[in-house]
Each structure stands twice: as structure tokens, then as C-alpha cells.
Design a protein around this motif. Structure first.
Motif, PDB file in Angstrom:
ATOM      1  N   THR A 197      16.126   6.871  -1.997  1.00  0.00           N
ATOM      2  CA  THR A 197      15.473   6.432  -0.758  1.00  0.00           C
ATOM      3  C   THR A 197      15.027   4.976  -0.819  1.00  0.00           C
ATOM      4  OG1 THR A 197      13.283   7.110  -1.518  1.00  0.00           O
ATOM      5  CG2 THR A 197      14.597   8.758  -0.340  1.00  0.00           C
ATOM      6  N   GLY A 198      14.858   4.455  -2.035  1.00  0.00           N
ATOM      7  CA  GLY A 198      14.334   3.100  -2.171  1.00  0.00           C
ATOM      8  C   GLY A 198      12.818   3.070  -2.242  1.00  0.00           C
ATOM      9  N   LEU A 199      12.179   4.250  -2.120  1.00  0.00           N
ATOM     10  CA  LEU A 199      10.723   4.356  -2.196  1.00  0.00           C
ATOM     11  C   LEU A 199      10.309   4.676  -3.634  1.00  0.00           C
ATOM     12  CD1 LEU A 199      10.232   6.477   1.044  1.00  0.00           C
ATOM     13  CD2 LEU A 199       9.977   4.003   0.786  1.00  0.00           C
ATOM     14  N   LYS A 200       9.116   4.238  -4.006  1.00  0.00           N
ATOM     15  CA  LYS A 200       8.684   4.356  -5.402  1.00  0.00           C
ATOM     16  C   LYS A 200       7.627   5.440  -5.618  1.00  0.00           C
ATOM     17  CE  LYS A 200       9.506  -0.594  -5.997  1.00  0.00           C
ATOM     18  NZ  LYS A 200       8.884  -1.909  -6.316  1.00  0.00           N
ATOM     19  N   GLY A 201       7.359   6.222  -4.602  1.00  0.00           N
ATOM     20  CA  GLY A 201       6.371   7.279  -4.743  1.00  0.00           C
ATOM     21  C   GLY A 201       6.884   8.431  -5.576  1.00  0.00           C
ATOM     22  N   GLN A 202       5.988   9.310  -5.981  1.00  0.00           N
ATOM     23  CA  GLN A 202       6.345  10.454  -6.808  1.00  0.00           C
ATOM     24  C   GLN A 202       7.092  11.519  -6.022  1.00  0.00           C
ATOM     25  OE1 GLN A 202       6.631  11.362  -9.672  1.00  0.00           O
ATOM     26  NE2 GLN A 202       5.982  13.457 -10.092  1.00  0.00           N
ATOM     27  N   SER A 203       6.812  11.638  -4.733  1.00  0.00           N
ATOM     28  CA  SER A 203       7.367  12.753  -3.969  1.00  0.00           C
ATOM     29  C   SER A 203       8.463  12.359  -2.981  1.00  0.00           C
ATOM     30  CB  SER A 203       6.243  13.460  -3.195  1.00  0.00           C
ATOM     31  OG  SER A 203       5.620  12.555  -2.311  1.00  0.00           O
ATOM     32  N   ASP A 204       8.893  11.103  -3.000  1.00  0.00           N
ATOM     33  CA  ASP A 204       9.890  10.674  -2.001  1.00  0.00           C
ATOM     34  C   ASP A 204      10.985   9.799  -2.605  1.00  0.00           C
ATOM     35  OD1 ASP A 204       8.417   8.428  -2.550  1.00  0.00           O
ATOM     36  OD2 ASP A 204       7.548   8.227  -0.557  1.00  0.00           O
ATOM     37  N   ALA A 205      11.306  10.029  -3.881  1.00  0.00           N
ATOM     38  CA  ALA A 205      12.274   9.178  -4.571  1.00  0.00           C
ATOM     39  C   ALA A 205      13.704   9.392  -4.088  1.00  0.00           C
ATOM     40  CB  ALA A 205      12.198   9.417  -6.081  1.00  0.00           C
ATOM     41  N   GLN A 224      15.483  16.315   3.435  1.00  0.00           N
ATOM     42  CA  GLN A 224      14.087  16.054   3.127  1.00  0.00           C
ATOM     43  C   GLN A 224      13.959  15.259   1.827  1.00  0.00           C
ATOM     44  OE1 GLN A 224      11.601  17.011   5.355  1.00  0.00           O
ATOM     45  NE2 GLN A 224      13.426  17.498   6.570  1.00  0.00           N
ATOM     46  N   CYS A 225      12.787  14.605   1.647  1.00  0.00           N
ATOM     47  CA  CYS A 225      12.549  13.787   0.467  1.00  0.00           C
ATOM     48  C   CYS A 225      11.815  14.580  -0.620  1.00  0.00           C
ATOM     49  CB  CYS A 225      11.736  12.539   0.832  1.00  0.00           C
ATOM     50  SG  CYS A 225      12.633  11.394   1.916  1.00  0.00           S
ATOM     51  N   TYR A 226      12.171  14.294  -1.870  1.00  0.00           N
ATOM     52  CA  TYR A 226      11.586  14.996  -3.011  1.00  0.00           C
ATOM     53  C   TYR A 226      11.477  14.041  -4.195  1.00  0.00           C
ATOM     54  CZ  TYR A 226      13.108  19.208  -0.452  1.00  0.00           C
ATOM     55  OH  TYR A 226      13.319  20.177   0.500  1.00  0.00           O
ATOM     56  N   LEU A 244      12.474  13.594  -8.233  1.00  0.00           N
ATOM     57  CA  LEU A 244      13.615  14.032  -9.036  1.00  0.00           C
ATOM     58  C   LEU A 244      13.329  15.364  -9.742  1.00  0.00           C
ATOM     59  CD1 LEU A 244      14.442  10.603 -10.731  1.00  0.00           C
ATOM     60  CD2 LEU A 244      15.839  11.741  -8.997  1.00  0.00           C
ATOM     61  N   SER A 245      12.156  15.456 -10.343  1.00  0.00           N
ATOM     62  CA  SER A 245      11.840  16.635 -11.156  1.00  0.00           C
ATOM     63  C   SER A 245      11.533  17.855 -10.308  1.00  0.00           C
ATOM     64  CB  SER A 245      10.658  16.331 -12.085  1.00  0.00           C
ATOM     65  OG  SER A 245      11.022  15.353 -13.031  1.00  0.00           O
ATOM     66  N   ASN A 246      10.757  17.681  -9.240  1.00  0.00           N
ATOM     67  CA  ASN A 246      10.385  18.833  -8.430  1.00  0.00           C
ATOM     68  C   ASN A 246      11.593  19.454  -7.730  1.00  0.00           C
ATOM     69  OD1 ASN A 246       7.757  18.552  -9.185  1.00  0.00           O
ATOM     70  ND2 ASN A 246       7.037  17.665  -7.281  1.00  0.00           N
ATOM     71  N   LEU A 247      12.542  18.614  -7.300  1.00  0.00           N
ATOM     72  CA  LEU A 247      13.733  19.151  -6.646  1.00  0.00           C
ATOM     73  C   LEU A 247      14.595  19.890  -7.665  1.00  0.00           C
ATOM     74  CD1 LEU A 247      15.511  19.598  -4.245  1.00  0.00           C
ATOM     75  CD2 LEU A 247      16.479  17.305  -4.547  1.00  0.00           C
ATOM     76  N   ALA A 248      14.797  19.295  -8.836  1.00  0.00           N
ATOM     77  CA  ALA A 248      15.585  19.977  -9.867  1.00  0.00           C
ATOM     78  C   ALA A 248      14.929  21.293 -10.257  1.00  0.00           C
ATOM     79  CB  ALA A 248      15.738  19.070 -11.089  1.00  0.00           C
ATOM     80  N   TRP A 249      13.601  21.285 -10.416  1.00  0.00           N
ATOM     81  CA  TRP A 249      12.856  22.496 -10.769  1.00  0.00           C
ATOM     82  C   TRP A 249      13.069  23.585  -9.714  1.00  0.00           C
ATOM     83  CZ3 TRP A 249       9.049  25.491  -8.591  1.00  0.00           C
ATOM     84  CH2 TRP A 249       8.319  26.324  -9.431  1.00  0.00           C
ATOM     85  N   SER A 250      12.974  23.216  -8.443  1.00  0.00           N
ATOM     86  CA  SER A 250      13.121  24.189  -7.358  1.00  0.00           C
ATOM     87  C   SER A 250      14.531  24.779  -7.311  1.00  0.00           C
ATOM     88  CB  SER A 250      12.793  23.527  -6.012  1.00  0.00           C
ATOM     89  OG  SER A 250      11.462  23.078  -5.980  1.00  0.00           O
ATOM     90  N   ILE A 251      15.551  23.921  -7.521  1.00  0.00           N
ATOM     91  CA  ILE A 251      16.936  24.393  -7.498  1.00  0.00           C
ATOM     92  C   ILE A 251      17.191  25.350  -8.657  1.00  0.00           C
ATOM     93  CG2 ILE A 251      19.345  23.670  -7.756  1.00  0.00           C
ATOM     94  CD1 ILE A 251      18.576  21.060  -6.300  1.00  0.00           C
ATOM     95  N   PHE A 252      16.696  24.995  -9.846  1.00  0.00           N
ATOM     96  CA  PHE A 252      16.902  25.859 -11.015  1.00  0.00           C
ATOM     97  C   PHE A 252      16.252  27.222 -10.794  1.00  0.00           C
ATOM     98  CE2 PHE A 252      17.175  22.005 -14.097  1.00  0.00           C
ATOM     99  CZ  PHE A 252      18.402  21.669 -13.531  1.00  0.00           C
ATOM    100  N   GLY A 275      13.573  15.651 -14.305  1.00  0.00           N
ATOM    101  CA  GLY A 275      14.615  15.470 -13.306  1.00  0.00           C
ATOM    102  C   GLY A 275      15.458  14.235 -13.532  1.00  0.00           C
ATOM    103  N   ALA A 276      14.861  13.169 -14.049  1.00  0.00           N
ATOM    104  CA  ALA A 276      15.614  11.929 -14.272  1.00  0.00           C
ATOM    105  C   ALA A 276      16.743  12.136 -15.269  1.00  0.00           C
ATOM    106  CB  ALA A 276      14.664  10.836 -14.767  1.00  0.00           C
ATOM    107  N   TRP A 277      16.584  13.111 -16.151  1.00  0.00           N
ATOM    108  CA  TRP A 277      17.642  13.392 -17.128  1.00  0.00           C
ATOM    109  C   TRP A 277      18.752  14.231 -16.503  1.00  0.00           C
ATOM    110  CZ3 TRP A 277      19.123  17.931 -20.012  1.00  0.00           C
ATOM    111  CH2 TRP A 277      19.982  17.655 -21.096  1.00  0.00           C
ATOM    112  N   HIS A 278      18.414  15.083 -15.542  1.00  0.00           N
ATOM    113  CA  HIS A 278      19.426  15.947 -14.910  1.00  0.00           C
ATOM    114  C   HIS A 278      20.212  15.229 -13.810  1.00  0.00           C
ATOM    115  CE1 HIS A 278      18.210  19.572 -17.020  1.00  0.00           C
ATOM    116  NE2 HIS A 278      16.956  19.338 -16.717  1.00  0.00           N
ATOM    117  N   TRP A 279      19.578  14.290 -13.106  1.00  0.00           N
ATOM    118  CA  TRP A 279      20.269  13.572 -12.035  1.00  0.00           C
ATOM    119  C   TRP A 279      21.036  12.386 -12.614  1.00  0.00           C
ATOM    120  CZ3 TRP A 279      20.646  15.382  -7.141  1.00  0.00           C
ATOM    121  CH2 TRP A 279      19.734  16.361  -6.734  1.00  0.00           C
ATOM    122  N   VAL A 280      22.288  12.216 -12.198  1.00  0.00           N
ATOM    123  CA  VAL A 280      23.141  11.129 -12.713  1.00  0.00           C
ATOM    124  C   VAL A 280      23.600  10.244 -11.557  1.00  0.00           C
ATOM    125  CG1 VAL A 280      23.946  12.631 -14.575  1.00  0.00           C
ATOM    126  CG2 VAL A 280      25.328  12.407 -12.502  1.00  0.00           C
TER     127      VAL A 280
END
Length: 337
Positions: A267-275, A283-285, A287-295, A310-315
Motif C-alpha cells: 500500500t505504501g503505508l507504514k502502519g502496522q495494520s495497513d501495510a 482490505q488492508c492488513y 503482513l503477519s496478521n493476514l498470514a496468521w488468519s489465512i493459516f 509474515g515478512a518471512w512468508h510474503w515474497v
């Protein structure tokens, strides 16, 4: 109270009577503790389990049942009791809370690494473990555990002495909760029904707001910035870049490039919940919370995935994890310095 309704006769409801842990041969460590470890939501909220049977106390041989972290950055002492009338459960939990009040992330990391290896066969570095812990907390300013540990008592029932004590302590600002778990024997399975006795949800949300206002996280000096902030500020990614949930996926989840659940954009945003913005719902999430929810959603048994970096799972589109991309930049910058 539970009622069953047969599919072939939807107008007939049959009452199912509750059982007891004793009658159903349910044991504290062998069963109840594992329920909490595998599905922390049984306690009424999202928690990151840091370790179990924690014995890292100085000058004490006590073992804390389960140690967790909540989304607000508070350490949570979870005390499990098979016997609802167990004496001194409240006092024991208070003693544990006092002992962990001075815990720091650095002190917990070795226990968390060992715990994740034991329960999930994960091999985490100290940096990865620290990132999972920090990313679980929803606050952008979180740096260190709060000094006010919370307590959750979980049992089949609670005596009036314990509930009275809990309510009295809550009046003095001690964050104590009581979760009642009732087991029901239904054919070849046991159904467990958790219920939050103390506090009511409305009171809980009010207290969270008050604590956030009165206890801002203190600054602990320099620390590693969040991965997305590092990448954006050093032009390693930009708004609109595609990222994919592909690296180190659990065995039950297979990556498919055309499936929107595995795709997002920066997104270009630096917040914790809208990366990132998820392709699946727009919707915005984080990295970690979205990966956690999908898993969790795709786990065959709906089990909590525990800590997720999440930063390790997203490439990125080149297949490099965002975590590694940031780490390479930090290493190069350190060498130049």
C-alpha cells in the motif's frame, strides 16, 4: 446448555447434560493445556502462546502452566485447574504474575524458540522469534512487554471464594479473568463449551481502552524497524508492488499463483495494520496478521498457527521474502558503517 437437533427431524431438540472432567477422564496437563496451546481462542481472545510449563523463575522451582501474549502487548499468565474448587488458585496465579512482571522480550525469546520447536517443529532464529512476538501486537509503537501482567484462570467451575476474590482484585486494577469450560459427552466425542465468566465483554473493552491511555509503552532505545518501513524508506519496495504468500507455507496449504488468497500489493503505508492490500477482499492488513488468519482458516482442524512472521512468508515478484530483503539491506548498511 446444549441441545442436539437431528437432521431428519428438525423439530425435535434433545437436551445434552454436561459432564465433568473427572468423569470424562480429562486431565489438566495432558488435555486442557493442549487445548489452550492448540486453540488459544478457547480463552475468549486471540493470544500468542509464548511457552508452556514455564520454569524460568529465579530462586523458585514453580512451573507456570501457560505463558502468553495478548494483542495489546501484555504478558498473560494462564493458570489451568481440573478441579474447579482447587484452593489458592487465585493466590498462585498472583504469585506467577508478580514473577513475570519484569520479563522482557529478550528473556522470553529462548523459551519461545524452544517451545515452537517442540509443538510445531519450527526452527527460528532469535531475530525471527523477536519479529513474531512484536508483529503479534497491534500497536505501531510496541517495543517491550507491559509491566502489568494479566491473569486468566481457566477451570470447569469456580468457587464463590475465588470469584469473590477475583472481583475484589479487579476493583484494584488487577486484570484477572475467569474462563469456565464445560465438557459434554456426545456419542464418540467430547464437546467443550468455553464461557467468559469474568469480565463481561463490555467491561473488558473499556478496561483495554483505559490501560492503553494510562500505560503508554516506554521507549527502549534503538531497535530494528518493522520490515515494511525498512523496505519503503530504502526504496526496496513501492506502493503497488505485488507480493505473494509463498515462502515456508504449512503442509496443508499449497501456493497457487492465480488464487487471490495468496496475492496482495504494497500500500505504501507504514502502519502496522495497513501495510498490504489483500487481493481476496481488497482490505488492508499487516503482513503477519493476514498470514496468521489465512493459516488458521485453512488448517484442517482450525488450529491456531501460533506466532507468524509474515515478512518471512510474503515474497516479492522475484521470490525473495520481504524479511530477507530487509535483512540484506541492514547487513549491507552495517558493513558500510
Amino acid at each position: 446448555m446444549i441441545f442436539t437437533v437431528p437432521n431428519k427431524n428438525l423439530v425435535t431438540a434433545q437436551k445434552v447434560s454436561p459432564g465433568t472432567f473427572l468423569d470424562l477422564k480429562i486431565w489438566e496437563r495432558q488435555h486442557i493445556e493442549q487445548w489452550v496451546i492448540n486453540n488459544p481462542e478457547i480463552l475468549g481472545e486471540e493470544l500468542l502462546i509464548l511457552t508452556a510449563e514455564f520454569s524460568g523463575f529465579e530462586q523458585s522451582k514453580d512451573r507456570l502452566d501457560v505463558l502468553a501474549l495478548d494483542r495489546q502487548g501484555n504478558v498473560v499468565v494462564i493458570e489451568l485447574k481440573r478441579d474447579g474448587l482447587a484452593a489458592y488458585a487465585d493466590l498462585q496465579a498472583l504469585r506467577y504474575a508478580a514473577m513475570v512482571a519484569s520479563l522482557t522480550i529478550e528473556k522470553v525469546i529462548p523459551y519461545y524458540i524452544k517451545f515452537r520447536k517442540r509443538v510445531a517443529d519450527e526452527v527460528l532464529t532469535e531475530e525471527q522469534a523477536k519479529a513474531e512476538i512484536q508483529d503479534f501486537v497491534i500497536s505501531d509503537t510496541f517495543e517491550e512487554f507491559s509491566t502489568k501482567a494479566r491473569i486468566i484462570l481457566c477451570s470447569e467451575d469456580f468457587s464463590k471464594e475465588i470469584t469473590s476474590t477475583v472481583l475484589w482484585l479487579r476493583d484494584f486494577g488487577v486484570d484477572l479473568s475467569c474462563i469456565k469450560i464445560t465438557p459434554y459427552a456426545m456419542e464418540d466425542k467430547v464437546v467443550i463449551v468455553p464461557r467468559v465468566l469474568i469480565p463481561l465483554e463490555e467491561a473488558k473493552q473499556y478496561l483495554i481502552g483505559i490501560q492503553a491511555k494510562e500505560n503508554p509503552q516506554p521507549s527502549k532505545g534503538a531497535k530494528r524497524q518493522r520490515t515494511v518501513k525498512i523496505l519503503l524508506e530504502n526504496a526496496l519496495v513501492k506502493a503497488g508492488d505485488k507480493v505473494f504468500l509463498k515462502n515456508g507455507l504449512p503442509s496443508f496449504l499449497q501456493f497457487k499463483k492465480d488464487d487471490p488468497i495468496f496475492s496482495a500489493e504494497i500500500t505504501g503505508l507504514k502502519g502496522q495494520s495497513d501495510a498490504i492490500r489483500w487481493a481476496n477482499d481488497g482490505q488492508c492488513y499487516s503482513l503477519s496478521n493476514l498470514a496468521w488468519s489465512i493459516f488458521k482458516e485453512h488448517h484442517p482442524e482450525g488450529k491456531d498457527p501460533g506466532g507468524v512472521n509474515g515478512a518471512w512468508h510474503w515474497v516479492n515478484e522475484q521470490g525473495v521474502s520481504l524479511w530477507d530483503l530487509a535483512e540484506k539491506h541492514l547487513a549491507a548498511a552495517s558493513t558500510k558503517a
